[in-house]
Design a protein around this motif. Structure first.
Motif, PDB file in Angstrom:
ATOM      1  N   PRO A  34      89.719 107.468  41.957  1.00 29.26           N
ATOM      2  CA  PRO A  34      89.184 107.016  43.283  1.00 29.26           C
ATOM      3  C   PRO A  34      89.406 107.906  44.541  1.00 29.26           C
ATOM      4  CG  PRO A  34      90.450 105.408  41.983  1.00 29.26           C
ATOM      5  CD  PRO A  34      90.807 106.692  41.680  1.00 29.26           C
ATOM      6  N   LYS A  35      88.459 107.549  45.531  1.00 30.61           N
ATOM      7  CA  LYS A  35      88.585 108.375  46.697  1.00 30.61           C
ATOM      8  C   LYS A  35      89.942 108.060  47.582  1.00 30.61           C
ATOM      9  CE  LYS A  35      85.022 109.307  49.056  1.00 30.61           C
ATOM     10  NZ  LYS A  35      83.572 109.231  49.883  1.00 30.61           N
ATOM     11  N   TYR A  36      90.375 106.837  47.544  1.00 34.68           N
ATOM     12  CA  TYR A  36      91.501 106.552  48.243  1.00 34.68           C
ATOM     13  C   TYR A  36      92.695 107.101  47.768  1.00 34.68           C
ATOM     14  CZ  TYR A  36      93.529 102.949  45.192  1.00 34.68           C
ATOM     15  OH  TYR A  36      94.447 102.479  44.382  1.00 34.68           O
ATOM     16  N   TRP A  37      92.685 107.203  46.381  1.00 35.17           N
ATOM     17  CA  TRP A  37      93.897 107.746  45.623  1.00 35.17           C
ATOM     18  C   TRP A  37      93.996 109.122  46.187  1.00 35.17           C
ATOM     19  CZ3 TRP A  37      97.509 104.825  43.422  1.00 35.17           C
ATOM     20  CH2 TRP A  37      98.446 105.612  42.733  1.00 35.17           C
ATOM     21  N   HIS A  38      93.018 109.780  45.844  1.00 42.77           N
ATOM     22  CA  HIS A  38      93.064 111.267  46.544  1.00 42.77           C
ATOM     23  C   HIS A  38      93.423 111.500  47.749  1.00 42.77           C
ATOM     24  CE1 HIS A  38      91.963 115.515  46.802  1.00 42.77           C
ATOM     25  NE2 HIS A  38      91.137 115.322  47.889  1.00 42.77           N
ATOM     26  N   LEU A  39      93.058 110.762  48.611  1.00 41.68           N
ATOM     27  CA  LEU A  39      93.284 110.554  50.052  1.00 41.68           C
ATOM     28  C   LEU A  39      94.822 110.357  50.382  1.00 41.68           C
ATOM     29  CD1 LEU A  39      92.784 110.864  53.247  1.00 41.68           C
ATOM     30  CD2 LEU A  39      92.315 108.491  52.833  1.00 41.68           C
ATOM     31  N   LYS A  40      95.275 109.525  49.302  1.00 38.93           N
ATOM     32  CA  LYS A  40      96.567 109.078  49.305  1.00 38.93           C
ATOM     33  C   LYS A  40      97.649 110.269  49.140  1.00 38.93           C
ATOM     34  CE  LYS A  40      99.323 108.338  46.190  1.00 38.93           C
ATOM     35  NZ  LYS A  40     100.341 108.251  44.995  1.00 38.93           N
ATOM     36  N   THR A  41      97.148 111.433  48.269  1.00 39.83           N
ATOM     37  CA  THR A  41      97.721 112.686  47.845  1.00 39.83           C
ATOM     38  C   THR A  41      98.017 113.369  49.189  1.00 39.83           C
ATOM     39  OG1 THR A  41      97.461 112.189  45.525  1.00 39.83           O
ATOM     40  CG2 THR A  41      98.024 114.565  46.463  1.00 39.83           C
ATOM     41  N   VAL A  42      96.560 113.419  49.568  1.00 42.23           N
ATOM     42  CA  VAL A  42      96.504 114.460  50.797  1.00 42.23           C
ATOM     43  C   VAL A  42      97.437 114.038  52.006  1.00 42.23           C
ATOM     44  CG1 VAL A  42      94.951 115.389  52.692  1.00 42.23           C
ATOM     45  CG2 VAL A  42      94.133 115.190  50.239  1.00 42.23           C
ATOM     46  N   LEU A  43      97.298 112.667  52.218  1.00 48.20           N
ATOM     47  CA  LEU A  43      98.338 112.206  53.359  1.00 48.20           C
ATOM     48  C   LEU A  43      99.721 112.168  52.897  1.00 48.20           C
ATOM     49  CD1 LEU A  43      96.170 108.664  54.167  1.00 48.20           C
ATOM     50  CD2 LEU A  43      96.876 110.611  55.786  1.00 48.20           C
ATOM     51  N   ASN A  44     100.264 112.087  51.612  1.00 50.96           N
ATOM     52  CA  ASN A  44     101.369 112.323  51.289  1.00 50.96           C
ATOM     53  C   ASN A  44     101.931 113.697  51.747  1.00 50.96           C
ATOM     54  OD1 ASN A  44     103.923 110.901  50.042  1.00 50.96           O
ATOM     55  ND2 ASN A  44     103.713 112.414  48.362  1.00 50.96           N
ATOM     56  N   ASP A  45     101.107 114.642  51.266  1.00 50.50           N
ATOM     57  CA  ASP A  45     101.580 116.184  51.739  1.00 50.50           C
ATOM     58  C   ASP A  45     101.765 116.305  53.191  1.00 50.50           C
ATOM     59  OD1 ASP A  45     101.400 116.615  48.979  1.00 50.50           O
ATOM     60  OD2 ASP A  45      99.370 117.469  48.988  1.00 50.50           O
ATOM     61  N   PHE A  63      89.975 113.085  58.262  1.00 54.59           N
ATOM     62  CA  PHE A  63      90.096 113.401  56.867  1.00 54.59           C
ATOM     63  C   PHE A  63      88.496 113.183  56.444  1.00 54.59           C
ATOM     64  CE2 PHE A  63      94.478 112.522  57.503  1.00 54.59           C
ATOM     65  CZ  PHE A  63      95.217 113.634  57.042  1.00 54.59           C
ATOM     66  N   GLY A  64      87.534 112.721  57.113  1.00 57.54           N
ATOM     67  CA  GLY A  64      86.260 112.467  56.887  1.00 57.54           C
ATOM     68  C   GLY A  64      86.044 111.299  55.888  1.00 57.54           C
ATOM     69  N   VAL A  65      86.840 110.228  56.205  1.00 54.84           N
ATOM     70  CA  VAL A  65      86.711 109.103  55.411  1.00 54.84           C
ATOM     71  C   VAL A  65      86.480 107.771  55.915  1.00 54.84           C
ATOM     72  CG1 VAL A  65      88.333 110.260  53.646  1.00 54.84           C
ATOM     73  CG2 VAL A  65      89.033 108.514  55.297  1.00 54.84           C
ATOM     74  N   ALA A  66      85.980 106.837  55.413  1.00 49.41           N
ATOM     75  CA  ALA A  66      85.735 105.517  55.860  1.00 49.41           C
ATOM     76  C   ALA A  66      87.064 104.861  56.169  1.00 49.41           C
ATOM     77  CB  ALA A  66      84.757 104.577  55.268  1.00 49.41           C
ATOM     78  N   ARG A  67      86.993 104.018  57.214  1.00 51.37           N
ATOM     79  CA  ARG A  67      88.461 103.260  57.720  1.00 51.37           C
ATOM     80  C   ARG A  67      88.862 102.577  56.412  1.00 51.37           C
ATOM     81  NH1 ARG A  67      88.122 101.395  63.860  1.00 51.37           N
ATOM     82  NH2 ARG A  67      90.331 100.671  63.381  1.00 51.37           N
ATOM     83  N   ALA A  68      87.898 101.964  55.648  1.00 48.60           N
ATOM     84  CA  ALA A  68      88.437 100.895  54.659  1.00 48.60           C
ATOM     85  C   ALA A  68      89.066 101.961  53.442  1.00 48.60           C
ATOM     86  CB  ALA A  68      86.931 100.570  54.146  1.00 48.60           C
ATOM     87  N   THR A  69      88.707 103.124  53.189  1.00 49.61           N
ATOM     88  CA  THR A  69      89.275 103.988  52.302  1.00 49.61           C
ATOM     89  C   THR A  69      90.540 104.317  52.983  1.00 49.61           C
ATOM     90  OG1 THR A  69      87.227 105.010  51.576  1.00 49.61           O
ATOM     91  CG2 THR A  69      88.905 106.289  51.299  1.00 49.61           C
ATOM     92  N   LEU A  70      90.692 104.770  54.015  1.00 48.81           N
ATOM     93  CA  LEU A  70      92.040 105.111  54.745  1.00 48.81           C
ATOM     94  C   LEU A  70      92.916 104.057  54.560  1.00 48.81           C
ATOM     95  CD1 LEU A  70      93.705 107.126  56.580  1.00 48.81           C
ATOM     96  CD2 LEU A  70      92.654 105.721  58.669  1.00 48.81           C
ATOM     97  N   ARG A  71      92.565 102.617  54.881  1.00 47.45           N
ATOM     98  CA  ARG A  71      93.410 101.601  54.804  1.00 47.45           C
ATOM     99  C   ARG A  71      94.004 101.354  53.299  1.00 47.45           C
ATOM    100  NH1 ARG A  71      89.478  98.674  58.001  1.00 47.45           N
ATOM    101  NH2 ARG A  71      90.028  98.576  60.045  1.00 47.45           N
ATOM    102  N   GLN A  72      93.050 101.528  52.419  1.00 47.13           N
ATOM    103  CA  GLN A  72      93.741 101.502  50.906  1.00 47.13           C
ATOM    104  C   GLN A  72      94.724 102.461  50.945  1.00 47.13           C
ATOM    105  OE1 GLN A  72      89.447 101.916  49.004  1.00 47.13           O
ATOM    106  NE2 GLN A  72      90.718 100.301  47.672  1.00 47.13           N
ATOM    107  N   ALA A  73      94.456 103.762  51.156  1.00 45.26           N
ATOM    108  CA  ALA A  73      95.311 104.749  51.115  1.00 45.26           C
ATOM    109  C   ALA A  73      96.776 104.512  51.770  1.00 45.26           C
ATOM    110  CB  ALA A  73      94.739 106.263  51.463  1.00 45.26           C
ATOM    111  N   LEU A  74      96.884 103.941  53.059  1.00 44.40           N
ATOM    112  CA  LEU A  74      97.772 103.570  53.753  1.00 44.40           C
ATOM    113  C   LEU A  74      98.680 102.610  53.308  1.00 44.40           C
ATOM    114  CD1 LEU A  74      96.532 103.920  57.525  1.00 44.40           C
ATOM    115  CD2 LEU A  74      97.991 105.539  56.219  1.00 44.40           C
ATOM    116  N   GLU A  75      98.002 101.328  52.627  1.00 44.13           N
ATOM    117  CA  GLU A  75      98.627 100.455  51.804  1.00 44.13           C
ATOM    118  C   GLU A  75      99.356 100.998  50.673  1.00 44.13           C
ATOM    119  OE1 GLU A  75      95.560  97.677  51.143  1.00 44.13           O
ATOM    120  OE2 GLU A  75      95.392  96.969  53.417  1.00 44.13           O
ATOM    121  N   GLN A  76      98.881 101.829  50.001  1.00 45.06           N
ATOM    122  CA  GLN A  76      99.527 102.533  48.995  1.00 45.06           C
ATOM    123  C   GLN A  76     100.626 103.149  49.279  1.00 45.06           C
ATOM    124  OE1 GLN A  76      98.601 101.583  45.630  1.00 45.06           O
ATOM    125  NE2 GLN A  76     100.462 102.801  45.130  1.00 45.06           N
ATOM    126  N   LEU A  77     100.650 104.034  50.262  1.00 46.68           N
ATOM    127  CA  LEU A  77     101.860 104.756  50.714  1.00 46.68           C
ATOM    128  C   LEU A  77     102.954 103.758  51.258  1.00 46.68           C
ATOM    129  CD1 LEU A  77     100.062 107.563  52.608  1.00 46.68           C
ATOM    130  CD2 LEU A  77     101.422 107.724  50.413  1.00 46.68           C
TER     131      LEU A  77
END
Length: 253
Positions: free
Chosen positions: A12-23, A45-59
């Motif tokens: 999923p796009k948000y999961w990949h973004l989570k990895t990038v944000l974690n780094d 990061f060139g993503v929609a805010r909904a995708t970003l929120r999913q990644a932030l919530e996971q982190l």
């Protein structure tokens, strides 16, 4: 060898973004630092805010971020090591116990706990609520269940202020044979979530302990730890320090 079905599943796009944000958290930010707002992060990061929120919530669920009212999203400190072993062959509330007693009621235990204690579904047991605080933060809540048969000499003249301590005093007169423990991942119930400053359903670590005396289970406890701030540690060596990498330029500043 052919590609398996699991390998064919796209990340999923948000999961990949989570990895990038974690780094990025490891290389660009310090503990306690406030992250840029969602609009700026999404643009970076060139993503929609909904995708970003999913990644932030996971982190946040993983304990890398903290959302603080009136402040924003900050980088969380590493999880604190909470020692829950080795066994000290001591009853709860005895010796160097690190829990604070909040209160005690008489009520039937939940079915799984009643099965551990060997009590009936309608049999009232003494239920002591306790709290564990570390670094000024509530990190765990516990329910200690003690059947009346374990404390037969308990006085009938008890007040809300003296009930818990009286039960613990009587429990301490028994010779403890030992205990066993099991830990699992769970979801915070509404009452525990409120005490731990979490949302209901937030991930928690649930530690269940059975205490034995006279060849039977004399008491049982269910302790709920915040999974985002705690690492439960077992053994004689104590907590294992785990830190996130910080860039040298920031450490030196």
């Amino acid at each position: 060898m052919g590609t398996t079905q699991l390998e064919a599943v796209q990340e999923p796009k948000y999961w990949h973004l989570k990895t990038v944000l974690n780094d990025a958290l490891d290389s660009e930010f310090e503990v306690g630092e406030i992250l840029p707002n969602e609009r700026d992060l999404a643009a970076r990061f060139g993503v929609a805010r909904a995708t970003l929120r999913q990644a932030l919530e996971q982190l946040e669920l993983e304990g890398r971020l903290q959302r603080r009212r009136g402040v924003g999203t900050t980088v969380a400190p590493p999880r604190m090591g909470v020692a829950v072993g080795p066994t000290t062959n001591a009853w709860p509330g005895a010796g160097r116990d690190s829990w604070n007693t909040i209160g005690c009621v008489e009520a039937p235990a939940p079915a799984p706990v009643a099965a551990l204690l060997g009590t009936g579904p309608d049999d009232a047991v003494h239920t002591i609520r306790r709290e564990r605080v570390m670094q000024g933060q509530s990190v765990a809540t516990e329910l200690l269940y003690v059947p009346p048969a374990s404390v037969p000499n308990l006085s009938g003249l008890l007040t809300p202020a003296t009930h818990a301590q009286a039960v613990l005093r009587e429990l301490h007169t028994l010779e403890l044979d030992g205990d066993d423990r099991a830990v699992e991942l769970g979801s915070a119930r509404a009452e525990d979530a409120k005490q731990l400053d979490r949302l209901p359903g937030a991930p928690v670590l649930v530690l269940t302990t059975r205490y034995y005396a006279g060849g039977r289970v004399a008491a049982a406890s269910v302790a709920t730890y915040r999974a985002d701030t705690c690492r439960l540690t077992f053994g004689d060596s104590g907590a294992v320090e785990v830190t996130h990498h910080q860039p040298e330029s920031r450490q030196a500043s």
